[in-house]
Enzyme design. Sequence first.
Site, PDB file in Angstrom:
ATOM      1  N   LEU A  20      -2.914   6.873   0.728  1.00  0.00           N
ATOM      2  CA  LEU A  20      -2.571   7.195  -0.662  1.00  0.00           C
ATOM      3  C   LEU A  20      -1.248   6.547  -1.056  1.00  0.00           C
ATOM      4  O   LEU A  20      -0.388   6.285  -0.223  1.00  0.00           O
ATOM      5  CB  LEU A  20      -2.501   8.710  -0.866  1.00  0.00           C
ATOM      6  N   GLU A  71       2.099   7.059  -3.403  1.00  0.00           N
ATOM      7  CA  GLU A  71       2.829   8.038  -4.196  1.00  0.00           C
ATOM      8  C   GLU A  71       2.753   7.625  -5.661  1.00  0.00           C
ATOM      9  O   GLU A  71       2.799   6.447  -5.984  1.00  0.00           O
ATOM     10  CB  GLU A  71       4.289   8.114  -3.737  1.00  0.00           C
ATOM     11  N   LYS A  85      -3.600   1.205  10.005  1.00  0.00           N
ATOM     12  CA  LYS A  85      -2.595   1.695   9.056  1.00  0.00           C
ATOM     13  C   LYS A  85      -1.364   0.788   9.033  1.00  0.00           C
ATOM     14  O   LYS A  85      -0.870   0.377   7.972  1.00  0.00           O
ATOM     15  CB  LYS A  85      -2.211   3.134   9.414  1.00  0.00           C
ATOM     16  N   GLY A 137      10.358  -9.204  -7.134  1.00  0.00           N
ATOM     17  CA  GLY A 137      11.281  -8.162  -7.569  1.00  0.00           C
ATOM     18  C   GLY A 137      12.475  -8.060  -6.646  1.00  0.00           C
ATOM     19  O   GLY A 137      12.718  -8.942  -5.816  1.00  0.00           O
ATOM     20  N   CYS A 186       7.420   4.250   3.388  1.00  0.00           N
ATOM     21  CA  CYS A 186       6.435   3.650   4.291  1.00  0.00           C
ATOM     22  C   CYS A 186       6.717   2.201   4.667  1.00  0.00           C
ATOM     23  O   CYS A 186       6.894   1.907   5.848  1.00  0.00           O
ATOM     24  CB  CYS A 186       5.047   3.767   3.673  1.00  0.00           C
ATOM     25  N   ARG A 205      13.511   7.297  -0.920  1.00  0.00           N
ATOM     26  CA  ARG A 205      13.733   6.798   0.441  1.00  0.00           C
ATOM     27  C   ARG A 205      13.724   5.264   0.438  1.00  0.00           C
ATOM     28  O   ARG A 205      12.786   4.653  -0.056  1.00  0.00           O
ATOM     29  CB  ARG A 205      12.670   7.368   1.395  1.00  0.00           C
TER      30      ARG A 205
HETATM   31  P1  NAD Z   1       7.333  14.308   4.220  1.00  0.00           P
HETATM   32  O1  NAD Z   1       8.651  14.176   4.890  1.00  0.00           O
HETATM   33  O2  NAD Z   1       7.262  14.334   2.737  1.00  0.00           O
HETATM   34  O3  NAD Z   1       6.608  15.642   4.743  1.00  0.00           O
HETATM   35  C1  NAD Z   1       6.544  16.032   6.070  1.00  0.00           C
HETATM   36  C2  NAD Z   1       6.565  17.553   6.090  1.00  0.00           C
HETATM   37  O4  NAD Z   1       6.247  18.025   7.409  1.00  0.00           O
HETATM   38  C3  NAD Z   1       7.934  18.166   5.758  1.00  0.00           C
HETATM   39  O5  NAD Z   1       7.781  19.059   4.679  1.00  0.00           O
HETATM   40  C4  NAD Z   1       8.353  18.894   7.052  1.00  0.00           C
HETATM   41  O6  NAD Z   1       9.115  20.053   6.810  1.00  0.00           O
HETATM   42  C5  NAD Z   1       6.987  19.209   7.654  1.00  0.00           C
HETATM   43  N1  NAD Z   1       6.994  19.490   9.086  1.00  0.00           N
HETATM   44  C6  NAD Z   1       7.655  18.822  10.078  1.00  0.00           C
HETATM   45  N2  NAD Z   1       7.363  19.405  11.274  1.00  0.00           N
HETATM   46  C7  NAD Z   1       6.521  20.428  11.038  1.00  0.00           C
HETATM   47  C8  NAD Z   1       5.859  21.393  11.857  1.00  0.00           C
HETATM   48  N3  NAD Z   1       6.020  21.398  13.179  1.00  0.00           N
HETATM   49  N4  NAD Z   1       5.078  22.302  11.275  1.00  0.00           N
HETATM   50  C9  NAD Z   1       4.882  22.297   9.936  1.00  0.00           C
HETATM   51  N5  NAD Z   1       5.469  21.419   9.106  1.00  0.00           N
HETATM   52  C10 NAD Z   1       6.281  20.498   9.651  1.00  0.00           C
HETATM   53  O7  NAD Z   1       6.442  13.134   4.815  1.00  0.00           O
HETATM   54  P2  NAD Z   1       5.237  12.372   4.078  1.00  0.00           P
HETATM   55  O8  NAD Z   1       5.760  11.377   3.109  1.00  0.00           O
HETATM   56  O9  NAD Z   1       4.220  13.366   3.641  1.00  0.00           O
HETATM   57  O10 NAD Z   1       4.657  11.526   5.313  1.00  0.00           O
HETATM   58  C11 NAD Z   1       3.946  12.152   6.368  1.00  0.00           C
HETATM   59  C12 NAD Z   1       3.300  11.061   7.206  1.00  0.00           C
HETATM   60  O11 NAD Z   1       2.341  10.343   6.431  1.00  0.00           O
HETATM   61  C13 NAD Z   1       4.271   9.994   7.731  1.00  0.00           C
HETATM   62  O12 NAD Z   1       3.848   9.570   8.985  1.00  0.00           O
HETATM   63  C14 NAD Z   1       4.125   8.874   6.720  1.00  0.00           C
HETATM   64  O13 NAD Z   1       4.451   7.618   7.273  1.00  0.00           O
HETATM   65  C15 NAD Z   1       2.653   8.963   6.397  1.00  0.00           C
HETATM   66  N6  NAD Z   1       2.266   8.454   5.078  1.00  0.00           N
HETATM   67  C16 NAD Z   1       3.053   8.683   4.008  1.00  0.00           C
HETATM   68  C17 NAD Z   1       2.660   8.219   2.754  1.00  0.00           C
HETATM   69  C18 NAD Z   1       3.522   8.439   1.544  1.00  0.00           C
HETATM   70  O14 NAD Z   1       3.279   7.783   0.537  1.00  0.00           O
HETATM   71  N7  NAD Z   1       4.503   9.334   1.567  1.00  0.00           N
HETATM   72  C19 NAD Z   1       1.445   7.535   2.606  1.00  0.00           C
HETATM   73  C20 NAD Z   1       0.652   7.347   3.716  1.00  0.00           C
HETATM   74  C21 NAD Z   1       1.075   7.809   4.957  1.00  0.00           C
END
Ligand code: NAD
Length: 450
Positions: free
Chosen positions: A163, A165, A217, A266, A273, A341
């Site tokens: 996905l 953001e 990924k 840009g 990510c 970020r």
């Molecule tokens: P984020 O930091 O927004 O959320 C992670 C959440 O996990 C936090 O709220 C944290 O408090 C919680 N957490 C940590 N340890 C925990 C535990 N033991 N139990 C319960 N909750 C816990 O991160 P995100 O942006 O959602 O990314 C998550 C993963 O997905 C990463 O690996 C990222 O690379 C990947 N990803 C992110 C995106 C994006 O656009 N943000 C897209 C694809 C993949």
Amino acid sequence: MNILVVGAGYVGLVTAACLANKTNRVVCVDTDPKKLAKLASGQIPIYEPGLKEIVDAAVSNKYLTFELGIKAGLTKVESESTEPTLVFIAVGTPQGEDGSADLRYVLAAAREIGQQLTQPAIVINKSTVPVGTAESVKGEVAWQLFQRKCFIEFDVASNPEFLKEGAAIEDFFKPDRIVIGTDNENTKANMLKLYRPFVDDEKRLLTVGVKEAELIKYASNAMLATRISFMNEIANICDRYGIDVEDVRQGVGMDSRIGPAFLKAGCGYGGSCFPKDVQALVRIAQSVGVEPLVLNGVESRNKKQKQYLFEHIVAKMGKDLTGRKIAVWGLAFKPETDDMREASSIDLIRALCHAGAQVVAHDPVAKEVAEQVFADLIRNGRLTLVDHAMAATQDADALALVTEWAEYKTADLDALKQSLKAAIVFDGRNHLNPVVMKQHGFHYAGVGRV
Ligand code: NAD
């Protein structure tokens, strides 16, 4: 199906809400009590268009609930389950000190799942993780079960998330593809059952091995980052020759082998990510003796590109910006999100302040996040954050556009010109029309534009 989602961040919360929306029973857990308190009071801790509506709908239909921690979540989800529980790990995998993915949250989650599991489960890595992590998660869960002298059937699959953001809900409901990494037929059947309602065509469900899914990924994000860095390099060449990169982009993108997406020049990519995933892939390559020549170049170009706006501002206004006021439009790493970020705005604003400038910045949704990111600059009076775009430009010596929010494109150019002390605009996203800007009497500088 009965689902536990570990992590209520960008990926976890969207996953939980979207799966609940298809009448699965979902419990979403996080360790952050503040996040949980917000969710309990009907607030969404992040800015993501459409997320509140689907969270509200799923909560009011009782398909989605929130709990603090894995133990509480598993207790709730398992009591309602007769089938294997699907446990999604969607916690952060930030960049470690050496650039590799820091797996501490993933492995801590796996440990706790192993400590608390009482019924058969399929653990699914949704976090972006290096090749071999599913094996590590499996080992961690198995070790905890062994220590508890429990025999509970479980498997670990990889299901990376793609996905974006700002368009996360649409991406989840209408994905280009869903990658399911498993070597187990039962896991495959359960995953296909879960995801079929999300695709219009079964071909979008790609089942591969676990390690293949893990690498897909990283390879996908690195490919997108490569296209951006490549085009940024082309834009720099355009600058030297006085060529318009937008024309070049169009011509390149019309080749059906290349396609038009992700070719915009840009002031560098940011976000949670691309920067960390390119770095992590560099480490993955090095760990198996492959020299990541292309990936290193992608990253170096991006670091350099993040200085592009500052270098052009200094070239126009001089090295010492003491007493100069610079307006910045856009703080988030891209529009439709409050995520800052690795945002290019951070490099620019810090460099401007360091050179003595006074910065006044605006972003439609990232102000709250920016207050934390720039707490030091705000405290010492170098940076002011404002609520309206035109409040930032008032009496400024120049405007730098860093995030391509729609509202900046439709700004009233006469009002903008009047509010600025000098009609100078540096457009780090090639968001505005140079011809129109020049017609309105602006000194306009895009990235690789004439
Ligand atoms: P984020 O930091 O927004 O959320 C992670 C959440 O996990 C936090 O709220 C944290 O408090 C919680 N957490 C940590 N340890 C925990 C535990 N033991 N139990 C319960 N909750 C816990 O991160 P995100 O942006 O959602 O990314 C998550 C993963 O997905 C990463 O690996 C990222 O690379 C990947 N990803 C992110 C995106 C994006 O656009 N943000 C897209 C694809 C993949």
